[in-house]
Design a protein around this motif. Structure first.
Motif, PDB file in Angstrom:
ATOM      1  N   MET A 367     -36.180 -34.000  28.660  1.00  0.00           N
ATOM      2  CA  MET A 367     -36.853 -35.128  29.296  1.00  0.00           C
ATOM      3  C   MET A 367     -38.344 -34.993  29.063  1.00  0.00           C
ATOM      4  SD  MET A 367     -34.792 -35.954  32.794  1.00  0.00           S
ATOM      5  CE  MET A 367     -35.234 -37.689  32.654  1.00  0.00           C
ATOM      6  N   GLU A 368     -38.941 -36.056  28.535  1.00  0.00           N
ATOM      7  CA  GLU A 368     -40.386 -36.071  28.311  1.00  0.00           C
ATOM      8  C   GLU A 368     -41.088 -36.905  29.367  1.00  0.00           C
ATOM      9  OE1 GLU A 368     -43.647 -36.904  24.767  1.00  0.00           O
ATOM     10  OE2 GLU A 368     -41.694 -37.872  24.666  1.00  0.00           O
ATOM     11  N   ASN A 369     -40.536 -38.080  29.686  1.00  0.00           N
ATOM     12  CA  ASN A 369     -41.168 -38.949  30.672  1.00  0.00           C
ATOM     13  C   ASN A 369     -40.162 -39.753  31.495  1.00  0.00           C
ATOM     14  OD1 ASN A 369     -40.488 -41.320  29.057  1.00  0.00           O
ATOM     15  ND2 ASN A 369     -42.151 -40.705  27.717  1.00  0.00           N
ATOM     16  N   GLY A 370     -38.872 -39.612  31.205  1.00  0.00           N
ATOM     17  CA  GLY A 370     -37.847 -40.262  32.005  1.00  0.00           C
ATOM     18  C   GLY A 370     -37.600 -41.715  31.707  1.00  0.00           C
ATOM     19  N   SER A 371     -38.289 -42.258  30.696  1.00  0.00           N
ATOM     20  CA  SER A 371     -38.120 -43.680  30.385  1.00  0.00           C
ATOM     21  C   SER A 371     -37.325 -43.926  29.107  1.00  0.00           C
ATOM     22  CB  SER A 371     -39.488 -44.355  30.240  1.00  0.00           C
ATOM     23  OG  SER A 371     -40.098 -44.015  29.001  1.00  0.00           O
ATOM     24  N   GLY A 372     -37.230 -42.912  28.251  1.00  0.00           N
ATOM     25  CA  GLY A 372     -36.595 -43.094  26.952  1.00  0.00           C
ATOM     26  C   GLY A 372     -37.555 -43.503  25.859  1.00  0.00           C
ATOM     27  N   LEU A 373     -38.785 -43.895  26.223  1.00  0.00           N
ATOM     28  CA  LEU A 373     -39.797 -44.195  25.217  1.00  0.00           C
ATOM     29  C   LEU A 373     -40.354 -42.862  24.733  1.00  0.00           C
ATOM     30  CD1 LEU A 373     -41.234 -46.643  23.850  1.00  0.00           C
ATOM     31  CD2 LEU A 373     -43.119 -46.213  25.427  1.00  0.00           C
ATOM     32  N   SER A 374     -39.601 -42.232  23.869  1.00  0.00           N
ATOM     33  CA  SER A 374     -39.895 -40.866  23.472  1.00  0.00           C
ATOM     34  C   SER A 374     -39.167 -40.570  22.171  1.00  0.00           C
ATOM     35  CB  SER A 374     -39.436 -39.889  24.567  1.00  0.00           C
ATOM     36  OG  SER A 374     -39.425 -38.553  24.096  1.00  0.00           O
ATOM     37  N   ARG A 375     -39.756 -39.696  21.381  1.00  0.00           N
ATOM     38  CA  ARG A 375     -39.077 -39.252  20.160  1.00  0.00           C
ATOM     39  C   ARG A 375     -38.429 -37.895  20.347  1.00  0.00           C
ATOM     40  NH1 ARG A 375     -40.670 -43.479  17.465  1.00  0.00           N
ATOM     41  NH2 ARG A 375     -42.875 -44.120  17.409  1.00  0.00           N
ATOM     42  N   ILE A 376     -38.588 -37.293  21.529  1.00  0.00           N
ATOM     43  CA  ILE A 376     -38.011 -35.965  21.747  1.00  0.00           C
ATOM     44  C   ILE A 376     -36.963 -35.928  22.855  1.00  0.00           C
ATOM     45  CG2 ILE A 376     -40.116 -34.863  20.908  1.00  0.00           C
ATOM     46  CD1 ILE A 376     -40.729 -34.088  23.835  1.00  0.00           C
ATOM     47  N   GLU A 377     -36.870 -36.968  23.688  1.00  0.00           N
ATOM     48  CA  GLU A 377     -35.878 -36.937  24.755  1.00  0.00           C
ATOM     49  C   GLU A 377     -34.471 -36.886  24.156  1.00  0.00           C
ATOM     50  OE1 GLU A 377     -37.760 -38.569  28.816  1.00  0.00           O
ATOM     51  OE2 GLU A 377     -36.801 -40.109  27.608  1.00  0.00           O
ATOM     52  N   ARG A 378     -33.605 -36.097  24.786  1.00  0.00           N
ATOM     53  CA  ARG A 378     -32.235 -35.931  24.321  1.00  0.00           C
ATOM     54  C   ARG A 378     -31.285 -35.819  25.517  1.00  0.00           C
ATOM     55  NH1 ARG A 378     -34.778 -36.746  20.396  1.00  0.00           N
ATOM     56  NH2 ARG A 378     -34.651 -35.825  18.292  1.00  0.00           N
ATOM     57  N   ILE A 379     -30.107 -36.404  25.363  1.00  0.00           N
ATOM     58  CA  ILE A 379     -29.035 -36.244  26.327  1.00  0.00           C
ATOM     59  C   ILE A 379     -27.732 -36.524  25.594  1.00  0.00           C
ATOM     60  CG2 ILE A 379     -29.059 -38.659  27.144  1.00  0.00           C
ATOM     61  CD1 ILE A 379     -28.459 -37.574  29.972  1.00  0.00           C
ATOM     62  N   SER A 380     -26.670 -35.854  25.960  1.00  0.00           N
ATOM     63  CA  SER A 380     -25.385 -36.069  25.298  1.00  0.00           C
ATOM     64  C   SER A 380     -24.590 -37.142  26.045  1.00  0.00           C
ATOM     65  CB  SER A 380     -24.583 -34.773  25.250  1.00  0.00           C
ATOM     66  OG  SER A 380     -24.095 -34.438  26.545  1.00  0.00           O
ATOM     67  N   PRO A 381     -23.653 -37.815  25.355  1.00  0.00           N
ATOM     68  CA  PRO A 381     -22.770 -38.751  26.059  1.00  0.00           C
ATOM     69  C   PRO A 381     -21.982 -38.096  27.187  1.00  0.00           C
ATOM     70  CG  PRO A 381     -22.710 -39.201  23.721  1.00  0.00           C
ATOM     71  CD  PRO A 381     -23.510 -37.936  23.889  1.00  0.00           C
ATOM     72  N   VAL A 382     -21.610 -36.818  27.011  1.00  0.00           N
ATOM     73  CA  VAL A 382     -20.904 -36.120  28.089  1.00  0.00           C
ATOM     74  C   VAL A 382     -21.786 -36.036  29.327  1.00  0.00           C
ATOM     75  CG1 VAL A 382     -20.049 -33.870  28.844  1.00  0.00           C
ATOM     76  CG2 VAL A 382     -19.330 -34.798  26.642  1.00  0.00           C
ATOM     77  N   GLN A 383     -23.056 -35.680  29.148  1.00  0.00           N
ATOM     78  CA  GLN A 383     -23.968 -35.595  30.296  1.00  0.00           C
ATOM     79  C   GLN A 383     -24.200 -36.967  30.910  1.00  0.00           C
ATOM     80  OE1 GLN A 383     -27.052 -33.735  28.006  1.00  0.00           O
ATOM     81  NE2 GLN A 383     -26.681 -31.701  28.875  1.00  0.00           N
ATOM     82  N   MET A 384     -24.439 -37.981  30.072  1.00  0.00           N
ATOM     83  CA  MET A 384     -24.660 -39.326  30.582  1.00  0.00           C
ATOM     84  C   MET A 384     -23.410 -39.862  31.265  1.00  0.00           C
ATOM     85  SD  MET A 384     -26.955 -41.771  30.902  1.00  0.00           S
ATOM     86  CE  MET A 384     -28.177 -41.701  29.580  1.00  0.00           C
ATOM     87  N   GLY A 385     -22.239 -39.615  30.667  1.00  0.00           N
ATOM     88  CA  GLY A 385     -20.998 -40.078  31.271  1.00  0.00           C
ATOM     89  C   GLY A 385     -20.727 -39.417  32.608  1.00  0.00           C
TER      90      GLY A 385
END
Length: 486
Positions: A367-385
């Protein structure tokens, strides 16, 4: 709830890394020149894993990351949480004169506008204050660092655009200027809102024969020039079509200058006088409250974050997780100070602690800023699901789900999936960057059973509608799946 989520996590951990994508999705991928390796996807129906394709791979989520920020905010800060703005002073008041400084202290107030500031200043006038003998002190100390935007390189070629605004704890009108541009054959007339003391706007734009609908083709980044005496001039550059009327919102003024100009104009209009300068500092410990404003309750702010995908609001909520806690009486209160930790570090920790408490492995999460306007933020579908499953069982599930765009109906989904069974039924957060297209949310199937759906396309060919067609095909497939009941 915890047992149920850890059970699902165990099922997901046993899945193969790759499963067959639905035929409509693979066909579209081939037509668009992309391979299945460009996609990570997960579909859950109750305790059943319907589809898992590279689902444990951390991906760029774009604005679907806002779901993480908003759900954790609802869970950690609660539905009565409100940011707030305060006017304070430790100076004496005598014969209408405040014999010292006036402090404007930011508290992550998502609704802080010129109208709000005017209302607070009116309260000062009603309290008998006519002149402020000291300085106007701008207190942004709630966040550490107070100004994370200073010195940061622009995210892209449009640093003046609203989606690129980086929040601080005292952000008025999101620091935006609304510019009305109306041209004839020979002249361009400009109007700037809000009006600011000591700030004017002029044009160096060349009027050309061009399609008004394509006015942005000639737009160039405006410049701000400081003239003698400290006055500021916003200068528009580039070309502009003749006989064209358009409005654009820009973020080009330094924030202290913006608040200074707005405060002085509003205060003067109310009959007040300010003798000192505008400076950045923290409020003295003995400052007393003179006026305040509280933002709308958190569920309303969450809705305005997810429906239109507002980056500034999402980033403010993320930082609030590292700076504020719920207060049953006031709506929010600052967390105890920790000199060795930035607000970002504490916010990141709050998200990870929430995930771990819900049985969600945070490995690979960035997490860089919590908005997704980032080139480094990452999360997997498993985590999001897993997060979306937790959202279904949250005390604030109605507020969370109500914040998500409805397919073919509103928000960022209003023009998507028309004609699909998902239209008017699926609630999906979208995400788009140059090389990223993603969706995450809830999709009822043909039996009306709620499915958790996460799909992320990371590929250089994802733009120009190609990635969007792929993820929408998956959503449509889920909405048609199952056997319709007679």
């Amino acid at each position: 709830m915890f047992r149920h989520i850890t059970l699902v996590a165990a099922l997901l951990a046993c899945l193969p890394a790759q499963a067959q994508l639905p035929e409509p999705v693979t066909r579209l991928l081939a037509e668009q020149g992309m391979t299945p390796q460009a996609v990570s996807a997960l579909v859950l129906r109750g305790d059943q894993v319907v589809l898992a394709h590279l689902a444990d791979r951390p991906m760029q989520p774009a604005s679907t990351m806002k779901l993480v920020t908003t759900l954790v905010s609802l869970e950690q800060l609660g539905p009565v949480f409100r940011g707030r703005t305060e006017l304070l002073s430790n100076a004496d008041l005598s014969k209408g004169v405040l014999k010292g400084d006036l402090v404007l202290r930011g508290g992550a107030d998502a609704d802080l506008s010129g109208e709000v500031l005017e209302g607070m200043l009116r309260a000062l006038r009603n309290a008998g204050i006519e002149r402020i003998a000291g300085n106007l002190v701008l207190d942004r100390s709630l966040f550490s660092p107070a100004r994370s935007d200073v010195g940061l390189p622009p995210f892209d070629e449009s640093p003046e655009a609203y989606y690129n605004v980086i929040p601080d704890a005292l952000l008025v009108n999101k620091n935006m200027l609304q510019v009305d541009m109306r041209s004839t054959d020979k002249r361009l007339r400009l109007d700037m809102q809000p009006a600011l003391a000591g700030v004017t706007i002029t044009s160096h734009m060349q009027l050309i024969e061009a399609d008004c609908a394509k006015w942005e083709d000639g737009w160039k980044l405006p410049q701000t020039v400081r003239a003698a005496g400290g006055k500021l001039e916003v200068v528009l550059q580039g070309t502009y079509p003749k006989n064209c009327a358009r409005t654009n919102s820009i973020n080009v003024l330094e924030r202290d200058d913006y608040i200074d100009g707005l405060f002085r104009l509003k205060w003067k209009q109310l009959g007040g006088k300010l003798s000192g300068k505008t400076v950045a500092a923290s409020a003295p410990p003995d400052a007393r409250l003179l006026a305040e404003h509280r933002a709308r309750a958190l569920p309303e702010v969450v809705r305005d974050t997810n429906k239109p995908s507002d980056n500034a609001l999402a980033r403010t909520l993320f930082l609030s997780l590292g700076a504020l806690e719920a207060d049953p009486l006031l709506g929010s209160r600052p967390l105890p100070a920790m000199a060795d930790q930035s607000t970002y570090t504490r916010a990141d920790g709050a998200v990870r602690n929430w995930m771990r408490a819900h049985g969600i492995d945070d490995s690979g999460l960035v997490m860089e800023n919590g908005s997704g306007l980032s080139r480094i933020e990452r999360i997997s579908p498993v985590q999001m699901g897993s997060l979306l499953r937790a959202g279904l069982r949250s005390n604030w599930a109605p507020e969370f789900m109500a914040s998500m765009p409805i397919a073919a109906t509103d928000g960022t989904m209003r023009r998507r999936l028309n004609g699909s069974p998902a239209a008017g039924r699926a609630r999906l957060k979208t995400g788009t960057l140059r090389n990223v297209v993603a969706v995450a949310g809830y999709v009822p199937d043909a039996n009306g059973v709620q499915n958790v759906v996460v799909a992320m396309v990371n590929d250089e060919l994802a733009g120009d509608g190609r990635g969007r067609a792929v993820v929408d095909a998956l959503v449509d497939w889920v909405a048609k799946s199952g056997t319709a009941q007679p």
